[in-house]
Design an enzyme around this catalytic site. Structure first.
Site, short mmCIF file in Angstrom:
data_model
loop_
_atom_site.label_atom_id
_atom_site.label_comp_id
_atom_site.label_asym_id
_atom_site.label_seq_id
_atom_site.Cartn_x
_atom_site.Cartn_y
_atom_site.Cartn_z
N HIS A 152 1.27 34.84 -58.38
CA HIS A 152 1.98 34.16 -59.46
C HIS A 152 2.21 32.68 -59.17
O HIS A 152 2.73 31.95 -60.00
CB HIS A 152 3.32 34.83 -59.75
CG HIS A 152 4.31 34.62 -58.63
ND1 HIS A 152 4.29 35.38 -57.50
CD2 HIS A 152 5.29 33.72 -58.47
CE1 HIS A 152 5.24 34.96 -56.70
NE2 HIS A 152 5.87 33.95 -57.24
C1 UD1 Z 1 10.12 32.32 -59.78
C2 UD1 Z 1 10.43 31.56 -58.50
C3 UD1 Z 1 9.48 31.99 -57.40
C4 UD1 Z 1 9.47 33.47 -57.23
C5 UD1 Z 1 9.15 34.12 -58.55
C6 UD1 Z 1 9.14 35.62 -58.38
C7 UD1 Z 1 11.30 29.27 -58.86
C8 UD1 Z 1 10.99 27.84 -58.69
N1 UD1 Z 1 10.27 30.11 -58.65
O1 UD1 Z 1 8.84 31.87 -60.21
O2 UD1 Z 1 9.88 31.40 -56.19
O3 UD1 Z 1 8.52 33.85 -56.25
O4 UD1 Z 1 10.12 33.70 -59.51
O5 UD1 Z 1 9.07 36.36 -59.49
O6 UD1 Z 1 12.41 29.62 -59.14
N2 UD1 Z 1 8.37 34.28 -67.57
C9 UD1 Z 1 8.33 35.36 -68.41
N3 UD1 Z 1 9.32 36.29 -68.30
C10 UD1 Z 1 10.34 36.18 -67.42
C11 UD1 Z 1 10.38 35.07 -66.58
C12 UD1 Z 1 9.39 34.14 -66.65
O7 UD1 Z 1 7.43 35.49 -69.22
O8 UD1 Z 1 11.20 37.08 -67.35
C13 UD1 Z 1 7.26 33.29 -67.62
C14 UD1 Z 1 7.58 32.14 -68.51
O9 UD1 Z 1 6.39 31.72 -69.12
C15 UD1 Z 1 8.02 31.07 -67.54
C16 UD1 Z 1 7.16 31.38 -66.33
O10 UD1 Z 1 7.04 32.79 -66.33
O11 UD1 Z 1 7.85 29.80 -68.04
C17 UD1 Z 1 7.71 30.91 -65.03
O12 UD1 Z 1 9.00 31.47 -64.79
P1 UD1 Z 1 10.00 30.74 -63.76
O13 UD1 Z 1 11.26 31.48 -63.66
O14 UD1 Z 1 10.06 29.29 -64.09
O15 UD1 Z 1 9.23 30.82 -62.38
P2 UD1 Z 1 8.41 32.02 -61.72
O16 UD1 Z 1 6.96 31.69 -61.78
O17 UD1 Z 1 8.83 33.34 -62.26
#
Ligand code: UD1
Length: 359
Positions: free
Chosen positions: A204
């Site tokens: 991811h």
């Molecule tokens: C976050 C953490 C990362 C961790 C990962 C584990 C940060 C900087 N990164 O990354 O260290 O390893 O979680 O899971 O905090 N999204 C969804 N559904 C959700 C959450 C996110 O669809 O429930 C999608 C959205 O498009 C969002 C993207 O994932 O923009 C990224 O989510 P975000 O929380 O920004 O970071 P992660 O990649 O999940």
């Protein structure tokens, strides 16, 4: 003591669960705040249920956004909660945006802050999590480290030794507690997924999945390996959104499925022939379980998993990946040992530290 926990993203939940439980046994008043950084049921709710974490007392519902937007939204919504709830101590976990956002709010309000999983460093400031780790540790009053390298890193950065406590790995507390339950769900899962021997993939990180030039060669390499060992790939929503078509077109032995719950994923890690990942926590869980782990990153903030454990850094060297993969299939797998204090009692040691402060 009134302790407020801030969690927000999937990897926080398995770290906060055992600490909450250990503090509940000592009758601390506790408040649980969920920032809403992860909001999909499969990324959040299923973990609260499986890990027996009580419902949050406060939900900030921040959702997704750029790093600045997400971090700022958490800060703005958390500040009034801290002013209202007046905790004696705030505990934050790991290295996600929710962690650093809460740390900043505490520092500005003068609320005492404890960081669980302090001191880890990849020395790679292009990783958002490295920035979160550095800032959170500088702002923390109590720093709970999972391994001795954390103490070394903090000493180098000038953090006073008196604030740092080597307690071990709280995520392993959760693993040890729930492994028997995970074993119970495995037969059903095995039947549902028609599993024989298999490998497990998680990806991811932006550096692997955001751009075509990064992701497509990686997908090709995995596609090739999956011809010799079926590879199960529970896909993070971010990765799924971006590559729906490409994942559908891959060979059927590369099996993209929805994100799994905690018990199901743990069961697969335990029974997999090998794991290919870019996650932080999975490097640790595989080391504990003795499952070979190939990490598709150039560096790791968890070097103990390489020095003592079953982890091998692959970066983007597909030849190396294939060599390690074939060695493992041929029975030449890296042997590892469990690091000290990864014994299921890290949370109790945190509770002991807080009890000593209370006196
Ligand atoms: C976050 C953490 C990362 C961790 C990962 C584990 C940060 C900087 N990164 O990354 O260290 O390893 O979680 O899971 O905090 N999204 C969804 N559904 C959700 C959450 C996110 O669809 O429930 C999608 C959205 O498009 C969002 C993207 O994932 O923009 C990224 O989510 P975000 O929380 O920004 O970071 P992660 O990649 O999940």
């Amino acid at each position: 003591m009134k302790v407020l926990h801030v969690v927000g993203a999937r990897p926080n939940f398995m770290k906060a669960a055992p600490v909450y439980r250990a503090l509940a046994k000592r009758s601390h008043e506790q408040i649980l705040v969920h920032t809403g950084q992860h909001y999909d049921a499969l990324m959040s709710d299923v973990f609260f249920k499986a890990l027996e974490i009580p419902d949050p007392d406060e939900s900030l519902n921040v959702g997704s956004g750029s790093h600045a937007e997400q971090t700022a939204a958490i800060m703005i919504r958390l500040e009034p909660v801290l002013l209202k709830r007046k905790p004696d101590l705030v505990l934050v976990y790991g290295d996600v945006n929710s962690t650093v956002a809460a740390a900043l709010v505490c520092a500005k309000l003068g609320v005492r802050l404890g960081h669980v999983e302090a001191g880890l460093r990849s020395f790679d400031r292009t990783m958002p999590e490295e920035i979160n780790r550095l800032v959170t540790d500088q702002l923390s009053d109590l720093l709970f480290t999972p391994s001795a390298d954390g103490n070394t890193n903090l000493a180098r950065e000038g953090v006073a030794e008196s604030k740092v406590f080597l307690v071990g790995n709280v995520m392993i507390d959760t693993l040890i507690r729930f492994l028997p339950k995970a074993e119970n769900v495995f037969p059903k899962l095995k039947a549902e997924l028609s599993l024989g021997s298999f490998g497990l993939i998680t990806l991811h990180r932006p550096s692997n999945v955001d751009n075509e030039a990064d992701f497509l060669p990686l997908l090709n390499a995995l596609d090739k390996l999956s011809r010799d060992l079926p590879l199960i790939f529970p896909v993070h929503p971010r990765t799924r959104q971006r590559w729906v078509e490409q994942l559908r077109a891959a060979n059927p032995n590369l099996r993209a499925i929805d994100p799994l719950g905690y018990l199901e994923f743990l069961a697969l890690q335990k029974h997999a022939t090998l794991v290919i990942t870019d996650s932080g926590g999975i490097q640790e869980e595989t080391t504990f379980l003795g499952t070979p782990c190939f990490t598709l990153r150039e560096n790791t903030e968890r070097p103990i998993t390489i020095a003592s454990g079953t982890n091998v850094l692959i970066g983007r060297d597909w030849e190396k990946l294939e060599k390690e993969f074939r060695n493992t299939l041929n029975g030449n797998r890296k042997q590892g040992a469990r690091p000290p204090l990864w014994d299921g009692k890290a949370s109790e040691r945190i509770a002991d530290v807080l009890a000593a402060l209370d006196r």
